[in-house]
Design a protein around this motif. Structure first.
Motif, PDB file in Angstrom:
ATOM      1  N   ILE A 127      31.074 162.830  11.760  1.00  0.00           N
ATOM      2  CA  ILE A 127      29.725 162.521  11.276  1.00  0.00           C
ATOM      3  C   ILE A 127      29.092 161.487  12.205  1.00  0.00           C
ATOM      4  O   ILE A 127      29.703 160.483  12.564  1.00  0.00           O
ATOM      5  N   GLY A 128      27.866 161.740  12.599  1.00  0.00           N
ATOM      6  CA  GLY A 128      27.165 160.836  13.500  1.00  0.00           C
ATOM      7  C   GLY A 128      27.328 161.192  14.956  1.00  0.00           C
ATOM      8  O   GLY A 128      26.717 160.557  15.822  1.00  0.00           O
ATOM      9  N   SER A 129      28.135 162.199  15.252  1.00  0.00           N
ATOM     10  CA  SER A 129      28.312 162.641  16.634  1.00  0.00           C
ATOM     11  C   SER A 129      27.664 164.004  16.827  1.00  0.00           C
ATOM     12  O   SER A 129      27.312 164.699  15.866  1.00  0.00           O
ATOM     13  N   SER A 130      27.553 164.415  18.091  1.00  0.00           N
ATOM     14  CA  SER A 130      26.957 165.723  18.376  1.00  0.00           C
ATOM     15  C   SER A 130      27.860 166.876  17.946  1.00  0.00           C
ATOM     16  O   SER A 130      27.434 168.032  17.919  1.00  0.00           O
ATOM     17  N   LEU A 131      29.114 166.570  17.579  1.00  0.00           N
ATOM     18  CA  LEU A 131      30.031 167.627  17.160  1.00  0.00           C
ATOM     19  C   LEU A 131      29.576 168.293  15.868  1.00  0.00           C
ATOM     20  O   LEU A 131      29.981 169.415  15.563  1.00  0.00           O
ATOM     21  N   VAL A 132      28.731 167.597  15.073  1.00  0.00           N
ATOM     22  CA  VAL A 132      28.185 168.231  13.884  1.00  0.00           C
ATOM     23  C   VAL A 132      26.765 168.745  14.117  1.00  0.00           C
ATOM     24  O   VAL A 132      26.183 169.386  13.236  1.00  0.00           O
ATOM     25  N   ASP A 133      26.208 168.478  15.276  1.00  0.00           N
ATOM     26  CA  ASP A 133      24.864 168.966  15.600  1.00  0.00           C
ATOM     27  C   ASP A 133      24.892 170.240  16.443  1.00  0.00           C
ATOM     28  O   ASP A 133      23.959 171.043  16.405  1.00  0.00           O
ATOM     29  N   GLU A 134      25.965 170.414  17.202  1.00  0.00           N
ATOM     30  CA  GLU A 134      26.048 171.542  18.130  1.00  0.00           C
ATOM     31  C   GLU A 134      27.291 172.381  17.846  1.00  0.00           C
ATOM     32  O   GLU A 134      28.369 171.848  17.598  1.00  0.00           O
ATOM     33  N   TRP A 135      27.115 173.687  17.913  1.00  0.00           N
ATOM     34  CA  TRP A 135      28.221 174.619  17.752  1.00  0.00           C
ATOM     35  C   TRP A 135      28.510 175.297  19.085  1.00  0.00           C
ATOM     36  O   TRP A 135      27.598 175.786  19.744  1.00  0.00           O
ATOM     37  N   GLY A 136      29.772 175.326  19.462  1.00  0.00           N
ATOM     38  CA  GLY A 136      30.140 176.064  20.672  1.00  0.00           C
ATOM     39  C   GLY A 136      30.116 177.558  20.442  1.00  0.00           C
ATOM     40  O   GLY A 136      29.800 178.340  21.339  1.00  0.00           O
ATOM     41  N   ILE A 137      30.482 177.983  19.228  1.00  0.00           N
ATOM     42  CA  ILE A 137      30.490 179.403  18.868  1.00  0.00           C
ATOM     43  C   ILE A 137      29.518 179.593  17.711  1.00  0.00           C
ATOM     44  O   ILE A 137      29.687 179.002  16.645  1.00  0.00           O
ATOM     45  N   SER A 138      28.487 180.387  17.925  1.00  0.00           N
ATOM     46  CA  SER A 138      27.457 180.573  16.905  1.00  0.00           C
ATOM     47  C   SER A 138      28.006 181.352  15.711  1.00  0.00           C
ATOM     48  O   SER A 138      29.031 182.027  15.789  1.00  0.00           O
ATOM     49  N   LYS A 139      27.283 181.235  14.615  1.00  0.00           N
ATOM     50  CA  LYS A 139      27.672 181.969  13.396  1.00  0.00           C
ATOM     51  C   LYS A 139      27.708 183.475  13.680  1.00  0.00           C
ATOM     52  O   LYS A 139      28.598 184.190  13.199  1.00  0.00           O
ATOM     53  N   GLU A 140      26.760 183.955  14.486  1.00  0.00           N
ATOM     54  CA  GLU A 140      26.694 185.389  14.783  1.00  0.00           C
ATOM     55  C   GLU A 140      27.915 185.849  15.572  1.00  0.00           C
ATOM     56  O   GLU A 140      28.505 186.896  15.282  1.00  0.00           O
ATOM     57  N   VAL A 141      28.317 185.059  16.576  1.00  0.00           N
ATOM     58  CA  VAL A 141      29.493 185.416  17.370  1.00  0.00           C
ATOM     59  C   VAL A 141      30.755 185.292  16.533  1.00  0.00           C
ATOM     60  O   VAL A 141      31.676 186.125  16.633  1.00  0.00           O
ATOM     61  N   ARG A 142      30.826 184.284  15.692  1.00  0.00           N
ATOM     62  CA  ARG A 142      31.996 184.088  14.845  1.00  0.00           C
ATOM     63  C   ARG A 142      32.263 185.313  13.968  1.00  0.00           C
ATOM     64  O   ARG A 142      33.418 185.674  13.707  1.00  0.00           O
ATOM     65  N   LYS A 143      31.198 185.950  13.503  1.00  0.00           N
ATOM     66  CA  LYS A 143      31.348 187.130  12.652  1.00  0.00           C
ATOM     67  C   LYS A 143      32.001 188.292  13.389  1.00  0.00           C
ATOM     68  O   LYS A 143      32.546 189.197  12.745  1.00  0.00           O
ATOM     69  N   THR A 144      31.969 188.272  14.703  1.00  0.00           N
ATOM     70  CA  THR A 144      32.512 189.389  15.494  1.00  0.00           C
ATOM     71  C   THR A 144      33.969 189.177  15.891  1.00  0.00           C
ATOM     72  O   THR A 144      34.572 190.065  16.500  1.00  0.00           O
ATOM     73  N   ILE A 145      34.528 188.006  15.577  1.00  0.00           N
ATOM     74  CA  ILE A 145      35.905 187.696  15.994  1.00  0.00           C
ATOM     75  C   ILE A 145      36.781 187.532  14.760  1.00  0.00           C
ATOM     76  O   ILE A 145      36.734 186.496  14.085  1.00  0.00           O
ATOM     77  N   PRO A 146      37.583 188.546  14.437  1.00  0.00           N
ATOM     78  CA  PRO A 146      38.479 188.427  13.280  1.00  0.00           C
ATOM     79  C   PRO A 146      39.397 187.223  13.424  1.00  0.00           C
ATOM     80  O   PRO A 146      39.952 186.969  14.483  1.00  0.00           O
ATOM     81  N   GLY A 147      39.516 186.461  12.347  1.00  0.00           N
ATOM     82  CA  GLY A 147      40.359 185.267  12.378  1.00  0.00           C
ATOM     83  C   GLY A 147      39.576 183.982  12.436  1.00  0.00           C
ATOM     84  O   GLY A 147      40.090 182.918  12.060  1.00  0.00           O
ATOM     85  N   LEU A 148      38.329 184.053  12.914  1.00  0.00           N
ATOM     86  CA  LEU A 148      37.479 182.863  12.924  1.00  0.00           C
ATOM     87  C   LEU A 148      36.654 182.796  11.640  1.00  0.00           C
ATOM     88  O   LEU A 148      36.195 183.818  11.134  1.00  0.00           O
ATOM     89  N   THR A 149      36.462 181.589  11.126  1.00  0.00           N
ATOM     90  CA  THR A 149      35.562 181.411   9.997  1.00  0.00           C
ATOM     91  C   THR A 149      34.117 181.553  10.470  1.00  0.00           C
ATOM     92  O   THR A 149      33.818 181.346  11.651  1.00  0.00           O
ATOM     93  N   GLU A 150      33.225 181.904   9.552  1.00  0.00           N
ATOM     94  CA  GLU A 150      31.823 182.082   9.936  1.00  0.00           C
ATOM     95  C   GLU A 150      31.155 180.761  10.270  1.00  0.00           C
ATOM     96  O   GLU A 150      30.146 180.731  10.969  1.00  0.00           O
ATOM     97  N   ASP A 151      31.704 179.657   9.783  1.00  0.00           N
ATOM     98  CA  ASP A 151      31.108 178.348  10.013  1.00  0.00           C
ATOM     99  C   ASP A 151      32.078 177.441  10.757  1.00  0.00           C
ATOM    100  O   ASP A 151      33.286 177.447  10.482  1.00  0.00           O
ATOM    101  N   LYS A 152      31.534 176.646  11.669  1.00  0.00           N
ATOM    102  CA  LYS A 152      32.348 175.617  12.321  1.00  0.00           C
ATOM    103  C   LYS A 152      32.810 174.594  11.298  1.00  0.00           C
ATOM    104  O   LYS A 152      33.939 174.097  11.353  1.00  0.00           O
ATOM    105  N   PHE A 153      31.941 174.265  10.368  1.00  0.00           N
ATOM    106  CA  PHE A 153      32.235 173.325   9.283  1.00  0.00           C
ATOM    107  C   PHE A 153      31.188 173.524   8.203  1.00  0.00           C
ATOM    108  O   PHE A 153      30.178 174.215   8.402  1.00  0.00           O
ATOM    109  N   VAL A 154      31.425 172.935   7.040  1.00  0.00           N
ATOM    110  CA  VAL A 154      30.440 172.925   5.967  1.00  0.00           C
ATOM    111  C   VAL A 154      30.301 171.485   5.490  1.00  0.00           C
ATOM    112  O   VAL A 154      31.297 170.824   5.183  1.00  0.00           O
ATOM    113  N   MET A 155      29.061 171.000   5.433  1.00  0.00           N
ATOM    114  CA  MET A 155      28.812 169.642   4.949  1.00  0.00           C
ATOM    115  C   MET A 155      28.653 169.678   3.426  1.00  0.00           C
ATOM    116  O   MET A 155      27.979 170.561   2.885  1.00  0.00           O
TER     117      MET A 155
END
Length: 320
Positions: A127-155
């Motif tokens: 919290i307070g860092s860019s790690l919660v502002d920026e995603w390396g893997i978008s929600k759309e791309v995450r949906k295409t990779i089995p095994g990855l969650t759709e969200d990087k995190f949930v607040m």
């Protein structure tokens, strides 16, 4: 008692598959299961979802060879040799690596949460860092990779203290863990000396765990001092006797990291051509760990042996 002793070739062939969610033990240049990584490269498994933790040339080689489909990471470098691993950096710069970035403490806690079987992990760091502002893997791309969650995190709000925000992180569902230890017995009980890093967590969390060890000792001997055993046999599927299995990284109490070798890899990994030539010489050009050690030579290996009383070699600057 079960006997889980296998050759490294057979262990990798049996328990490492295309598309696995996989994690390696160790830390950058410490106790990395490098012999197993070289065996994976030789056998050709690919499309990994890598829960890399603090990585070095282990994952850099696999990334450079195009074996990684999604890379979950906090740091990738051979500490003291490269500030950022070069094949990893090149793939990022060229937009050829799907990667998500978490803080180091987040990755370590996520792997620990996996060992506990938790459904998700609420934390306050990030919290307070860019790690919660920026995603390396978008929600759309995450949906295409089995095994990855759709969200990087949930607040979410802390349910016990409304208004206090928490970052809820996903918990890895590891298929395979590979760790290198100092001692193991045929039933998979392991002795780890020095820092454990996240080795115990991934061994417990993964569906299948491969252990490479410096010394293979009997089940009776390893049970004489249970205070030294860190991983129980029921967590382990394969035990492989692989002396110098962490080379060129160090194995505390046995040998230090091979600084000239790491520097040579760092230099070679600057270009695709030199990287390929290095792997052709040190990975594909040798059929197994025995040939690899023969190529390194006895003198070089002896120069890496630890100095009595230190746990490390007193001088790691030797060229051979």
């Amino acid at each position: 008692m079960s006997n889980k002793v296998m050759s490294l070739h057979d262990a990798v062939a049996t328990y490492v598959h295309d598309g696995d969610q996989i994690s390696f033990g160790g830390f950058t240049t410490n106790k990395k299961p490098q012999a197993a990584v070289r065996e994976i490269l030789r056998q050709g498994q690919k499309d990994f979802i890598a829960w890399a933790g603090p990585a070095g040339s282990d994952w850099d080689m696999l990334i450079g060879e195009g074996r990684v489909k999604a890379y979950i990471n906090c740091y990738t470098a051979d500490s003291g040799v490269t500030n950022v691993s070069r094949r990893f950096r090149k793939k990022i710069e060229q937009g050829e690596l799907i990667m998500e970035d978490y803080s180091q403490d987040a990755i370590m806690f996520m792997l620990h949460a996996a060992s506990l079987g938790l459904p998700f992990l609420p934390v306050r760091f990030m919290i307070g860092s860019s790690l919660v502002d920026e995603w390396g893997i978008s929600k759309e791309v995450r949906k295409t990779i089995p095994g990855l969650t759709e969200d990087k995190f949930v607040m979410m709000d802390n349910p016990f203290n409304p208004g206090e925000k928490c970052v809820c992180l996903p918990v890895p569902k590891l298929d395979t863990a590979i760790i290198h230890v100092q001692k193991a017995s045929p039933d998979g009980t392991c002795v780890l000396i020095g820092d454990e890093f996240h080795d115990v967590d991934i061994a417990v969390a993964a569906k299948h765990t491969i252990v490479t060890c410096e010394d293979l000792i009997s089940n009776d001997v390893i049970r004489r001092d249970p205070t030294k055993t860190k991983i129980p046999g029921f967590c382990v599927d394969a035990v492989c006797h692989v002396p110098y299995g962490a080379h060129p990284t160090q194995c505390y109490g046995y040998y230090d990291y091979d600084n000239p070798f790491l520097k040579a890899y760092g230099a070679a990994s600057k270009t695709e051509e030199d990287f390929k030539a290095f792997l052709n010489e040190w990975v594909y050009g040798v059929k197994d760990q025995d040939e690899y050690l023969e190529k390194l030579g006895v003198k070089r290996l002896l120069n890496l042996k630890v100095t009595e009383g230190y746990g490390y070699h007193a001088d790691v600057s030797k060229e051979d």
